[in-house]
Design an enzyme around this catalytic site. Structure first.
Site, mmCIF file in Angstrom:
data_model
loop_
_atom_site.group_PDB
_atom_site.id
_atom_site.type_symbol
_atom_site.label_atom_id
_atom_site.label_comp_id
_atom_site.label_asym_id
_atom_site.label_seq_id
_atom_site.Cartn_x
_atom_site.Cartn_y
_atom_site.Cartn_z
ATOM 1 N N TYR A 146 -6.714 2.619 5.040
ATOM 2 C CA TYR A 146 -6.249 4.005 5.006
ATOM 3 C C TYR A 146 -6.970 4.759 6.105
ATOM 4 O O TYR A 146 -8.196 4.650 6.243
ATOM 5 C CB TYR A 146 -6.538 4.634 3.648
ATOM 6 C CG TYR A 146 -6.164 6.091 3.523
ATOM 7 C CD1 TYR A 146 -7.149 7.076 3.484
ATOM 8 C CD2 TYR A 146 -4.840 6.489 3.443
ATOM 9 C CE1 TYR A 146 -6.812 8.415 3.363
ATOM 10 C CE2 TYR A 146 -4.497 7.842 3.329
ATOM 11 C CZ TYR A 146 -5.489 8.794 3.281
ATOM 12 O OH TYR A 146 -5.163 10.122 3.172
ATOM 13 N N ASP A 242 -12.311 2.874 12.721
ATOM 14 C CA ASP A 242 -12.245 4.068 11.876
ATOM 15 C C ASP A 242 -13.495 4.050 10.999
ATOM 16 O O ASP A 242 -13.543 3.347 9.987
ATOM 17 C CB ASP A 242 -10.966 4.068 11.040
ATOM 18 C CG ASP A 242 -10.929 5.263 10.101
ATOM 19 O OD1 ASP A 242 -9.890 5.443 9.413
ATOM 20 O OD2 ASP A 242 -11.925 6.007 10.039
ATOM 21 N N LYS A 270 -16.292 13.036 6.868
ATOM 22 C CA LYS A 270 -17.235 12.932 5.744
ATOM 23 C C LYS A 270 -18.676 13.266 6.141
ATOM 24 O O LYS A 270 -19.026 14.414 6.362
ATOM 25 C CB LYS A 270 -17.107 11.545 5.100
ATOM 26 C CG LYS A 270 -15.682 11.282 4.553
ATOM 27 C CD LYS A 270 -15.567 9.937 3.899
ATOM 28 C CE LYS A 270 -14.123 9.547 3.629
ATOM 29 N NZ LYS A 270 -13.545 10.192 2.449
HETATM 30 P P1 KE4 Z 1 -9.763 12.951 5.537
HETATM 31 O O1 KE4 Z 1 -8.535 13.435 6.267
HETATM 32 O O2 KE4 Z 1 -9.536 12.822 4.047
HETATM 33 O O3 KE4 Z 1 -11.031 13.734 5.883
HETATM 34 O O4 KE4 Z 1 -10.086 11.463 6.086
HETATM 35 C C1 KE4 Z 1 -9.066 10.491 6.027
HETATM 36 C C2 KE4 Z 1 -9.688 9.118 6.062
HETATM 37 C C3 KE4 Z 1 -9.678 8.409 7.249
HETATM 38 N N1 KE4 Z 1 -10.233 7.174 7.343
HETATM 39 C C4 KE4 Z 1 -10.824 6.605 6.263
HETATM 40 C C5 KE4 Z 1 -11.424 5.236 6.394
HETATM 41 C C6 KE4 Z 1 -10.866 7.289 5.022
HETATM 42 O O5 KE4 Z 1 -11.444 6.698 3.940
HETATM 43 C C7 KE4 Z 1 -10.299 8.572 4.905
HETATM 44 C C8 KE4 Z 1 -10.283 9.350 3.600
HETATM 45 N N2 KE4 Z 1 -10.832 8.685 2.466
HETATM 46 C C9 KE4 Z 1 -10.341 9.123 1.177
HETATM 47 C C10 KE4 Z 1 -10.987 8.226 0.106
HETATM 48 N N3 KE4 Z 1 -10.360 6.960 0.030
HETATM 49 C C11 KE4 Z 1 -10.624 10.574 0.949
HETATM 50 C C12 KE4 Z 1 -10.428 11.042 -0.476
HETATM 51 C C13 KE4 Z 1 -9.111 11.752 -0.669
HETATM 52 O O6 KE4 Z 1 -8.112 11.366 -0.038
HETATM 53 O O7 KE4 Z 1 -9.111 12.692 -1.486
#
Ligand code: KE4
Length: 430
Positions: A146, A242, A270
């Site tokens: 993801y 990533d 994060k």
């Molecule tokens: P954000 O757009 O949520 O800041 O980041 C996206 C993203 C990109 N790359 C990786 C490897 C990620 O894990 C994420 C976001 N992680 C999720 C948890 N699996 C955020 C939690 C959520 O979606 O509420």
């Protein structure tokens, strides 16, 4: 723990009238674990408190940002000292130079960096830069990984897309968009090589979570990342790590430092924001100088490099850079927790597998080893939900879905881990 969730439930009902699913991000709805999503009142150090007065040991930490624990005094002070000078200017500030220099010092592949407001923005922008730099159209990602919710990346994606047994592809993404996204199997070089054969000369970038954490935690097999580096070099394809989860988490220089493999670009979120909305993408100067206003790859953002968010991120990264013992502590607690859970499920002869590295890990309810999306998907989601509810009701805020990671912070203690292991042992009856 009083176990009561009445206030959370009534707030959830109210929220659903105005917000899709009552939440501003699907993972928070607890759909995959069939229980009331907790509405949080506050958090402090290793603890999080819901509106019904329940206290939990926090193993999510806002999905990764809270590596120093909630309300870290140095991060909080940096924010408090900054807000009185103004929340946002939409103009350049010295703090953005401080952040950029710090990130370039800490991240092995960073020669230049651009700040954005989320991990999604970071990966979306990095891929646009890679396409602009190479003049190519295809991108290659891995099933179960993801990378945020930009259209081209919602193809066979992980995290909450698969948690509810839903489709790994999103409605609303057009076939025309998805056709430029190729998907390979994590840890399977043959699947990568055949796509490079089929689309020779047209793959702009390979993007990968160097340790996958959105199909649950899945480690790269020995040599896999090195082989990706080699095939990208041969094909002049941009290799993007990533590191939104692994960045500043597995080491101060992230997975690229830990594994000694330097990508051409990397993306962050994060931890880099210390809990404030911050993302970043960067890498080789020759790629990043394709980005506007220097180059022709457009990318912009009203709140990018926001002074308050920069202050929080600088404080957190500086602490991590200057205190390597943070990693000794969280990695030791990771070994204690995930190693302890592995011992419990072994003694219980349960059909479970634990994958972990450093302070992140996942307990899979499957008797098979988990090395990719297909094996992860064999997990028993009902059993995971039962386990989650037991652990939650025992005061452990766990990942509300099988296909997520758990996070340990510098604020966690051995006694927290021991309590959690005792709770897990009770669930498995050992
Ligand atoms: P954000 O757009 O949520 O800041 O980041 C996206 C993203 C990109 N790359 C990786 C490897 C990620 O894990 C994420 C976001 N992680 C999720 C948890 N699996 C955020 C939690 C959520 O979606 O509420």
């Amino acid at each position: 723990m009083n176990g009561n969730t009445d206030k959370s439930q009534s707030l959830f009902e109210e929220a659903k009238k105005y917000i899709p699913g009552g939440v501003n991000s699907p993972a928070r709805a607890f759909q995959a674990v069939g229980t009331t999503p907790r509405f949080i009142e506050k958090a402090d150090a290793q603890f999080i408190y819901d509106v019904d007065g329940n206290r939990y040991i926090d193993y999510i930490g806002s999905w990764g940002p809270m590596i120093l624990g909630n309300n870290n005094p140095e991060v909080l002070k940096a924010v408090q000292d900054t807000i009185m000078d103004g929340l946002s200017f939409g103009a350049a500030t010295e703090r953005e130079i401080t952040m950029a220099k710090l990130a370039c010092e800490m991240v092995p592949c960073f020669e230049m960096v651009r700040m954005v407001n989320s991990g999604t923005e970071a990966t979306m922008s990095a891929l646009r830069a890679a396409r602009g730099y190479t003049g190519r159209s295809k991108i290659l990602k891995f099933e179960g990984c993801y990378h945020g919710h930009s259209d081209g990346l919602l193809v066979k994606a992980g995290s909450a897309l698969i948690a509810e047994g839903g489709s790994p592809d999103s409605a609303g993404v057009t076939a025309n968009c998805a056709k430029d996204t190729l998907t390979a199997t994590y840890n399977d070089m043959n699947s990568v090589e055949s796509l490079f054969e089929q689309y020779k000369g047209d793959i702009a970038a390979v993007i990968i979570e160097p340790v996958a954490a959105n199909m649950g935690v899945v480690l790269p097999k020995e040599g896999f990342l090195k082989q990706l580096r080699e095939i990208c070099d041969i094909n002049k394809t941009v290799l993007i790590f990533d590191e939104v989860i692994t960045g500043f988490r597995l080491a101060s220089g992230g997975a690229q430092q830990l594994f000694g493999i330097k990508p051409d670009m990397a993306t962050f979120g994060k931890i880099i924001g210390g809990g404030m909305p911050v993302g970043a993408y960067g890498g080789k100067r020759e790629i990043m100088e394709c980005v506007a206003p220097v180059g022709k790859v457009y990318q912009a953002g009203t709140l990018s490099g926001n002074p308050v968010a920069m202050a929080a991120g600088i404080a957190q990264l500086t602490y991590l850079k200057n205190n390597p013992t943070v990693y000794e502590h969280i990695n030791a607690l990771g070994e204690m927790l995930y190693g302890g859970i592995a011992e419990i499920v072994k003694n219980a002869e349960a059909d479970c597998h634990v994958n972990y590295i450093g302070s992140i890990g996942t307990l899979f309810f499957t008797g098979e080893a988990v090395s990719d999306y297909t094996s992860a998907k064999k997990s028993d989601l009902k059993k995971y939900a039962d386990y989650f509810q037991h652990m939650m009701n025992s005061g452990n805020y766990f990942a509300p879905a099988q296909f997520e990671a758990m996070f340990i912070s510098h604020a966690h203690t051995e006694s927290d881990i021991k309590k959690t292991l005792d709770d897990a042992a009770r669930f498995f009856g050992v």
